[in-house]
Design an enzyme around this catalytic site. Structure first.
Site, mmCIF file in Angstrom:
data_model
loop_
_atom_site.group_PDB
_atom_site.id
_atom_site.type_symbol
_atom_site.label_atom_id
_atom_site.label_comp_id
_atom_site.label_asym_id
_atom_site.label_seq_id
_atom_site.Cartn_x
_atom_site.Cartn_y
_atom_site.Cartn_z
ATOM 1 N N LYS A 195 0.863 -1.189 0.000
ATOM 2 C CA LYS A 195 0.000 0.000 0.000
ATOM 3 C C LYS A 195 0.895 1.233 0.000
ATOM 4 C CE LYS A 195 -3.526 2.447 2.637
ATOM 5 N NZ LYS A 195 -4.530 2.358 3.700
ATOM 6 N N LYS A 248 -2.210 -1.542 -3.905
ATOM 7 C CA LYS A 248 -3.071 -0.378 -3.845
ATOM 8 C C LYS A 248 -2.240 0.893 -3.916
ATOM 9 C CE LYS A 248 -5.945 2.000 -0.565
ATOM 10 N NZ LYS A 248 -6.262 2.192 0.811
HETATM 11 C C1 PBG Z 1 -7.401 3.259 5.625
HETATM 12 C C2 PBG Z 1 -7.641 3.233 4.182
HETATM 13 C C3 PBG Z 1 -7.461 4.255 3.211
HETATM 14 C C4 PBG Z 1 -7.953 3.748 2.003
HETATM 15 C C5 PBG Z 1 -8.373 2.446 2.258
HETATM 16 N N1 PBG Z 1 -8.157 2.136 3.605
HETATM 17 C C6 PBG Z 1 -6.986 5.627 3.362
HETATM 18 C C7 PBG Z 1 -5.588 5.922 3.657
HETATM 19 O O1 PBG Z 1 -4.735 5.051 3.782
HETATM 20 O O2 PBG Z 1 -5.318 7.120 3.803
HETATM 21 C C8 PBG Z 1 -8.020 4.478 0.702
HETATM 22 C C9 PBG Z 1 -9.047 3.985 -0.249
HETATM 23 C C10 PBG Z 1 -9.376 4.903 -1.365
HETATM 24 O O3 PBG Z 1 -8.737 5.953 -1.592
HETATM 25 O O4 PBG Z 1 -10.338 4.581 -2.071
HETATM 26 N N2 PBG Z 1 -6.099 3.356 6.051
#
Ligand code: PBG
Length: 322
Positions: A195, A248
């Site tokens: 991520k 992601k």
């Molecule tokens: C929680 C999380 C996030 C997203 C999914 N889980 C936000 C982040 O990490 O700031 C982002 C999903 C999206 O942008 O659609 N940590």
């Protein structure tokens, strides 16, 4: 010598021919629809930067889940907006927290729908970071306890899969151990393994009200420049017991989806995140792109790169078109 014997255009001449040789097929059962659940009743508040997506109270959420099930969508992933936030993210692991109650309601009303829960703290902390802040930094090992407690509370509520998205080291092992100890050895973990600290989460932070109040997430989410490191993250998560791994965002990281597909024999998910969705929708609203075609082309590319599971805010629209 190749041409004129070989004419690549022969197999592109008609739709039946194109369809016969198509390499990548999308199905609604591959899609996971992200949903945002908030307190209250009869609440259906549209998210400004994500048209067609809403903060939903549990009664409304259940309706969208019934629709998702009837469209044959693979499942939903839930994000919670708690009544109140605090330093300890207590809403994240409360037995009667917003997500825990939502899961119970969905399992009661739409039992055939697969329910995944996002396991993270950023929606529940007053400072908006994904873990316990100690001396201005997120403390990794202290945060693991919150994550493990959240995952167990989600499983107890009936979640089919738990999906940690916090990017703490060791969280998959900590969650696996806690689930097993609590009698949930059969609950799979979908790990947000690679991520990235991405600008494309912008609209989501409005949706989930989870923008960090100071600093950013670069001390725990990955540097977008690093592909080899992503493979290490994935490898470690698989070793720790992840059943499914995720990359992601999706479209800017197709190379890593492909690299992971070639290296690891676990199911691979990709998250077409909020910013990826909003860019397409905004361009379509301006008349600059055809919405349906941009949606299907981007999803097809993610599938072609090697993701068999796609988390996408287009899940409903794509399922209707397919
Ligand atoms: C929680 C999380 C996030 C997203 C999914 N889980 C936000 C982040 O990490 O700031 C982002 C999903 C999206 O942008 O659609 N940590």
């Amino acid at each position: 010598m190749a041409y004129p014997i070989h004419r690549m255009r022969r197999l592109r001449a008609t739709e039946p021919l194109r369809s016969l040789v198509r390499e990548t097929h999308l199905e609604p059962s591959q899609f996971i629809l992200p949903l945002f659940v908030c307190p209250g009743e009869g609440v259906r508040r549209e998210i400004g930067a994500m048209p067609g997506n809403f903060q939903l109270s549990i009664d409304e959420l259940v309706k969208d889940c019934a629709e998702a099930a009837s469209l044959g969508i693979g499942g939903v992933i839930l994000f919670g907006l708690p009544e109140s936030k605090d330093e300890l993210a207590s809403g994240a692991y409360a037995e009667d927290g917003i997500v825990q109650r939502a899961v119970r309601a969905i399992k009661r009303e739409v039992p055939r729908l697969l329910v995944i829960t996002d396991v993270c703290n950023c929606e529940y902390t007053s400072h908006g970071h994904c873990g316990k802040v100690v001396n201005g930094d997120v403390d990794n090992d202290a945060t693991l306890e919150w994550l493990a407690a959240s995952a167990v509370s989600h499983a107890r509520a009936g979640a089919d899969i738990v999906a940690p998205s916090d990017m703490m080291d060791g969280r998959v092992a900590a969650i696996r151990k806690a689930l097993d100890a609590a009698g949930f050895a059969k609950t799979p973990i979908l790990s947000y393994a690679a991520k990235f600290a991405s600008v494309f989460y912008g609209p989501f932070r409005e949706a989930a009200e989870s923008a960090p109040q100071f600093g950013d997430r670069r001390s725990y989410q990955m540097d977008p420049a690093n592909g080899r490191e992503a493979m290490r993250e994935i490898e470690l998560d698989i070793e720790e017991g992840a059943d499914i791994i995720m990359i992601k965002p999706a479209l800017p990281y197709l190379d890593l989806i492909r690299m992971a597909r070639d290296r690891f024999d676990v199911p691979i998910a990709a998250y077409q995140v909020s910013g990826e969705f909003s860019m397409i929708v905004a361009a379509a609203r301006n008349g600059w792109l055809d919405r349906d075609r941009a949606m299907l082309e981007s999803l097809t590319a993610i599938g072609r790169a090697g993701a068999s599971i796609i988390l996408t805010y287009f899940a409903r629209d794509a399922a209707r078109l397919l």
